[in-house]
Design a protein around this motif. Sequence first.
Motif, mmCIF file in Angstrom:
data_model
loop_
_atom_site.group_PDB
_atom_site.id
_atom_site.type_symbol
_atom_site.label_atom_id
_atom_site.label_comp_id
_atom_site.label_asym_id
_atom_site.label_seq_id
_atom_site.Cartn_x
_atom_site.Cartn_y
_atom_site.Cartn_z
ATOM 1 N N VAL A 1 0.768 -1.240 -0.035
ATOM 2 C CA VAL A 1 -0.030 -0.076 0.034
ATOM 3 C C VAL A 1 0.777 1.231 0.022
ATOM 4 O O VAL A 1 0.579 2.220 -1.098
ATOM 5 C CB VAL A 1 -1.067 -0.116 0.973
ATOM 6 N N PRO A 2 1.850 1.314 0.804
ATOM 7 C CA PRO A 2 2.592 3.008 0.888
ATOM 8 C C PRO A 2 3.366 2.831 -0.616
ATOM 9 O O PRO A 2 3.498 4.133 -0.867
ATOM 10 C CB PRO A 2 3.405 2.686 2.122
ATOM 11 N N LYS A 3 3.818 1.915 -0.973
ATOM 12 C CA LYS A 3 4.895 1.954 -2.172
ATOM 13 C C LYS A 3 3.613 2.282 -3.314
ATOM 14 O O LYS A 3 3.935 3.560 -4.004
ATOM 15 C CB LYS A 3 5.137 0.650 -2.757
ATOM 16 N N ALA A 4 2.456 1.725 -3.466
ATOM 17 C CA ALA A 4 1.516 2.144 -4.492
ATOM 18 C C ALA A 4 1.051 3.633 -4.361
ATOM 19 O O ALA A 4 0.787 4.247 -5.411
ATOM 20 C CB ALA A 4 0.505 1.158 -4.641
ATOM 21 N N ALA A 5 0.864 4.025 -3.377
ATOM 22 C CA ALA A 5 0.295 5.358 -2.694
ATOM 23 C C ALA A 5 1.416 6.283 -3.319
ATOM 24 O O ALA A 5 0.898 7.547 -3.890
ATOM 25 C CB ALA A 5 0.007 5.347 -1.445
#
Length: 426
Positions: free
Chosen positions: A311-315
């Motif tokens: 999630v943090p990478k994609a965001a």
Amino acid sequence: MKKCLLILAVFAFTHLQAQKTYIHCGTLIDGYADKPTKERTIVIDAGRIAEVKNGFASPAKEDALIDLREYTVLPGFIDMHVHLEHETGKNKYMNKFTQNPEDKAFESVVYAERTLLAGFTTVRDLGGSGVNISLRNAINKGLIDGPRIYTAGKALGVTGGHADPTNGYSQKLMGNPGPKEGVINGIEDARQAVRQRYKNGADLIKITATGGVLSLAKNGTGPHFQEDEIRTIVETARDYGFHVAAHAHGDEGMQRAVRAGVTTIEHGTYMSEETMQMMKDRNTFFIPTLLAGDFVAEKAAEEGYYPEIIVPKAAAVGPQIFDTYKKAVKYGVPIGFGTDAGVFLHGDNGKEFELMVAGGMSEMQAIKCATSINASILQESENIGGIKKGVYADLVAVKGDPIKDIKLLQQIPFVMKGGVVYKSVN
């Protein structure tokens, strides 16, 4: 009697082969020129373009005519970054444990046809399990409908890297995959892995020069190969006539890949101006995959769509890819067209045009990226990428002017590949 039948059969076959197809084009964008032209006729013979004539030429009695006088005709599009074996979804990370290769194969048939009907007559498939090689072969044999495929087979990575097929497994299942499975540690592994791809039937090599967004690993930007490993991959690939595409988000991994001689950098999220200059100097192409960045950023906000580690990478990556692309356009970095289809839904590839224009390209520049420029990257300019004598008759048509409204390229009503109509306006 048999001799007469044979003569008739030969005559019928010869007559069939002699038939040409004429296409009357109201407006023509040929993939090369900076401006469209009006009232042209494309003559097709044996699946290739025999001639492009001024005006609306009259076909002979035995020839076929396709009337596209109310349409804009363009070359079939080329997407340089797709994954036809899979498609995004909440179950994607469980599928590796529940699906068999046969399941992937049947699904890939659907994705390939959807891609073709969206106007993408050629694609570069940058990594799967090997089903993508069989998919290419089946399309080439005419068994199923799909785009012309140039495939990397299984992508190459390092242990724990973006292309390590056992990321996220329990230690009991993890094992120790090596060059045969696409995992490299050292220059001897690098040579062996490239040679294995050749043996498997790949057309090119794809490496993961840095971490990735959607792999089950924390770091998505760190460099994952030593430069000598990448250089060995590139040199070995050249022995087989292959080029090398490098997935890369972090800047150091990009610089290693560019110095080592890769042909394209995929994604390029945190690309610096220094790297942009290196790419200009070496004519290394940037394939931005803006649509994939947009999609993963949107889905990162949807609870449960991706595992927590992703999630943090994609965001972060989605907006950053777009900002980097805008800078690269202004800087004059060589740019091609690629989407990372499979990260989003196959068939939505045409939305990339809109994002490229929003980021600073003209409509015609974006169209050229997806036609003649991509063909040159593939070293296939004499076969695909434009509308001229000798190339395959890969054509699409839209009602209206895509130079005024680039969104028209998201809904393609006419598709021809190799002289065969797969989607008709009539």
